[in-house]
Design an enzyme around this catalytic site. Structure first.
Site, PDB file in Angstrom:
ATOM      1  N   SER A   8       0.851  -1.184   0.000  1.00 39.47           N
ATOM      2  CA  SER A   8       0.000   0.000   0.000  1.00 39.47           C
ATOM      3  C   SER A   8       0.887   1.235   0.000  1.00 39.47           C
ATOM      4  O   SER A   8       1.796   1.364   0.822  1.00 39.47           O
ATOM      5  CB  SER A   8      -0.879   0.010   1.244  1.00 39.47           C
ATOM      6  OG  SER A   8      -1.389   1.309   1.464  1.00 39.47           O
ATOM      7  N   HIS A  31      -0.956  -1.424  -4.273  1.00 40.62           N
ATOM      8  CA  HIS A  31      -2.262  -1.218  -3.626  1.00 40.62           C
ATOM      9  C   HIS A  31      -2.481   0.276  -3.398  1.00 40.62           C
ATOM     10  O   HIS A  31      -1.679   0.935  -2.714  1.00 40.62           O
ATOM     11  CB  HIS A  31      -2.268  -1.980  -2.302  1.00 40.62           C
ATOM     12  CG  HIS A  31      -3.558  -1.980  -1.547  1.00 40.62           C
ATOM     13  ND1 HIS A  31      -4.563  -2.899  -1.782  1.00 40.62           N
ATOM     14  CD2 HIS A  31      -4.015  -1.185  -0.550  1.00 40.62           C
ATOM     15  CE1 HIS A  31      -5.573  -2.680  -0.953  1.00 40.62           C
ATOM     16  NE2 HIS A  31      -5.271  -1.624  -0.199  1.00 40.62           N
ATOM     17  N   ASP A  33      -5.053   3.110  -1.936  1.00 40.63           N
ATOM     18  CA  ASP A  33      -6.194   3.303  -1.033  1.00 40.63           C
ATOM     19  C   ASP A  33      -6.903   4.617  -1.353  1.00 40.63           C
ATOM     20  O   ASP A  33      -6.381   5.698  -1.100  1.00 40.63           O
ATOM     21  CB  ASP A  33      -5.704   3.310   0.420  1.00 40.63           C
ATOM     22  CG  ASP A  33      -5.240   1.932   0.855  1.00 40.63           C
ATOM     23  OD1 ASP A  33      -6.057   1.003   0.814  1.00 40.63           O
ATOM     24  OD2 ASP A  33      -4.059   1.789   1.226  1.00 40.63           O
ATOM     25  N   MET A  35      -9.891   7.027  -0.490  1.00 39.84           N
ATOM     26  CA  MET A  35     -10.799   7.317   0.640  1.00 39.84           C
ATOM     27  C   MET A  35     -11.481   8.660   0.414  1.00 39.84           C
ATOM     28  O   MET A  35     -10.853   9.594  -0.097  1.00 39.84           O
ATOM     29  CB  MET A  35     -10.016   7.375   1.949  1.00 39.84           C
ATOM     30  CG  MET A  35      -9.174   6.139   2.220  1.00 39.84           C
ATOM     31  SD  MET A  35      -8.457   6.211   3.875  1.00 39.84           S
ATOM     32  CE  MET A  35      -7.281   4.862   3.782  1.00 39.84           C
ATOM     33  N   HIS A  64      -8.228  -0.018  -3.965  1.00 44.05           N
ATOM     34  CA  HIS A  64      -9.097  -0.316  -2.821  1.00 44.05           C
ATOM     35  C   HIS A  64      -9.947   0.914  -2.550  1.00 44.05           C
ATOM     36  O   HIS A  64      -9.464   1.909  -1.997  1.00 44.05           O
ATOM     37  CB  HIS A  64      -8.229  -0.684  -1.609  1.00 44.05           C
ATOM     38  CG  HIS A  64      -9.000  -0.989  -0.368  1.00 44.05           C
ATOM     39  ND1 HIS A  64      -8.409  -1.109   0.875  1.00 44.05           N
ATOM     40  CD2 HIS A  64     -10.326  -1.217  -0.153  1.00 44.05           C
ATOM     41  CE1 HIS A  64      -9.332  -1.383   1.782  1.00 44.05           C
ATOM     42  NE2 HIS A  64     -10.508  -1.438   1.188  1.00 44.05           N
ATOM     43  N   MET A  66     -12.418   2.879  -0.607  1.00 44.60           N
ATOM     44  CA  MET A  66     -13.105   3.053   0.677  1.00 44.60           C
ATOM     45  C   MET A  66     -13.949   4.315   0.541  1.00 44.60           C
ATOM     46  O   MET A  66     -13.643   5.364   1.113  1.00 44.60           O
ATOM     47  CB  MET A  66     -12.081   3.158   1.810  1.00 44.60           C
ATOM     48  CG  MET A  66     -11.484   1.795   2.167  1.00 44.60           C
ATOM     49  SD  MET A  66      -9.906   1.946   3.030  1.00 44.60           S
ATOM     50  CE  MET A  66      -8.832   2.149   1.620  1.00 44.60           C
ATOM     51  N   MET A 135     -10.664  -7.030   5.651  1.00 41.08           N
ATOM     52  CA  MET A 135      -9.900  -6.016   6.387  1.00 41.08           C
ATOM     53  C   MET A 135      -9.514  -6.556   7.759  1.00 41.08           C
ATOM     54  O   MET A 135     -10.368  -7.089   8.479  1.00 41.08           O
ATOM     55  CB  MET A 135     -10.725  -4.749   6.600  1.00 41.08           C
ATOM     56  CG  MET A 135     -11.073  -3.955   5.353  1.00 41.08           C
ATOM     57  SD  MET A 135      -9.670  -3.243   4.482  1.00 41.08           S
ATOM     58  CE  MET A 135      -8.830  -2.319   5.766  1.00 41.08           C
ATOM     59  N   ASP A 173      -5.802  -7.127   4.460  1.00 39.36           N
ATOM     60  CA  ASP A 173      -5.325  -5.736   4.445  1.00 39.36           C
ATOM     61  C   ASP A 173      -5.434  -5.141   5.844  1.00 39.36           C
ATOM     62  O   ASP A 173      -6.529  -5.032   6.393  1.00 39.36           O
ATOM     63  CB  ASP A 173      -6.177  -4.939   3.443  1.00 39.36           C
ATOM     64  CG  ASP A 173      -5.735  -3.491   3.300  1.00 39.36           C
ATOM     65  OD1 ASP A 173      -4.668  -3.123   3.841  1.00 39.36           O
ATOM     66  OD2 ASP A 173      -6.460  -2.731   2.630  1.00 39.36           O
TER      67      ASP A 173
HETATM   68  C1  DX5 Z   1      -6.279   0.992   5.603  1.00 35.99           C
HETATM   69  C2  DX5 Z   1      -5.828   0.671   4.199  1.00 35.99           C
HETATM   70  C3  DX5 Z   1      -4.644  -0.184   4.165  1.00 35.99           C
HETATM   71  C4  DX5 Z   1      -3.419   0.416   4.825  1.00 35.99           C
HETATM   72  C5  DX5 Z   1      -2.531  -0.694   5.266  1.00 35.99           C
HETATM   73  O1  DX5 Z   1      -7.570   1.477   5.590  1.00 35.99           O
HETATM   74  O2  DX5 Z   1      -6.852   0.008   3.486  1.00 35.99           O
HETATM   75  O3  DX5 Z   1      -4.338  -0.573   2.838  1.00 35.99           O
HETATM   76  O4  DX5 Z   1      -2.698   1.273   4.000  1.00 35.99           O
HETATM   77  O5  DX5 Z   1      -1.477  -0.154   5.976  1.00 35.99           O
HETATM   78  P1  DX5 Z   1      -0.683  -1.040   7.064  1.00 35.99           P
HETATM   79  O6  DX5 Z   1      -0.074  -2.172   6.300  1.00 35.99           O
HETATM   80  O7  DX5 Z   1       0.301  -0.089   7.613  1.00 35.99           O
HETATM   81  O8  DX5 Z   1      -1.696  -1.510   8.054  1.00 35.99           O
HETATM   82 ZN    ZN Z   2      -6.245  -0.912   1.548  1.00 40.56          ZN
END
Ligand code: DX5
Ligand code: ZN
Length: 224
Positions: A8, A31, A33, A35, A64, A66, A135, A173
């Site tokens: 990520s 990956h 993220d 948001m 991903h 969110m 998750m 994740d």
């Molecule tokens: C959290 C994200 C993850 C996050 C993981 O909401 O979806 O992808 O970046 O980070 P680590 O590996 O540090 O938990």
């Molecule tokens: Zn993620």
């Protein structure tokens, strides 16, 4: 299939994403993220940045989402050339239609579940997707502690996937590190997101290879 590591970039340097992605040539996917400050209490990157990343790397992009209303926004990420697009079941209005639309656009479709969302309610959706993301932290931030309480759901999900007879990946994740990845592989995961573990390592690419090796050592025979 082998174990896959998808770092990520959430905890990477956002001012130099091209350079940060270039640090992880051994990664199976990157990956990203997305948001929106509605589905989760954080705001990160969106479509224009993903489109820009697409122009500077040939690595597979693992998006991903969110976000609220993925039905409206997810197809644009497939259109942008992402190889994999993940939406949350808690947010999707018509998940079957959305999964089929993503696949029709040439992307893999994936469904994500927050830690407290039961897989049993979504069993019928499993054959419609290429990957199930479980998750192991509450979505929103990197660097959180891995939630062991998800492991029984991971085992149940692996059984449900087996029952379909299809090759459907199971992604974990949140809080994945050298300390937790073995437990996840043993319980049936085969795709591992790692954010802080990779980007806080002195050598991110070496960490990708180490995590993949550890996962392979702990893999279920039928998954490996
Ligand atoms: C959290 C994200 C993850 C996050 C993981 O909401 O979806 O992808 O970046 O980070 P680590 O590996 O540090 O938990
Ligand atoms: Zn993620």
């Amino acid at each position: 299939m082998g174990m896959k590591i998808t770092p990520s970039i959430l905890n990477a340097d956002f001012a130099d994403l091209r350079g940060e992605i270039a640090k992880i040539p051994s990664a199976d996917m990157v990956h990203i993220d997305v948001m929106d400050n509605h589905f989760v209490p954080n705001l990160t990157i969106g479509l224009p940045v993903v489109e820009a990343i697409r122009t500077v790397t040939t690595q597979e992009l693992d998006i991903h989402l969110m976000i609220a209303d993925p039905d409206r926004w997810a197809p644009a990420y497939a259109d942008a050339g992402a190889e994999s697009v993940t939406f949350h079941v808690e947010a999707a209005g018509a998940p079957v239609r959305l999964a089929r639309e993503l696949r029709a656009l040439g992307s893999r479709a994936a469904m994500a579940l927050k830690p407290a969302t039961a897989i049993e309610a979504w069993v019928d959706l499993i054959p419609e997707v290429d990957m199930v993301l479980l998750m192991t932290v509450e979505p929103g931030f990197g660097g959180q502690k891995f939630l062991d309480m998800v492991l029984p759901k991971l085992r149940r999900t692996r059984e449900l996937v087996k029952a379909t007879g299809q090759e459907i990946w199971i992604q974990i994740d949140g809080g994945v590190s050298v300390d937790t990845i073995g437990r996840c592989a043993e319980a049936g995961a085969d795709v591992f997101v790692a954010g802080s573990a990779v980007y806080r390592a002195d050598d991110p690419d070496a960490m990708v290879r180490e995590l993949r090796e550890l996962a392979a050592q702990h893999a279920q025979p039928s998954v490996e």
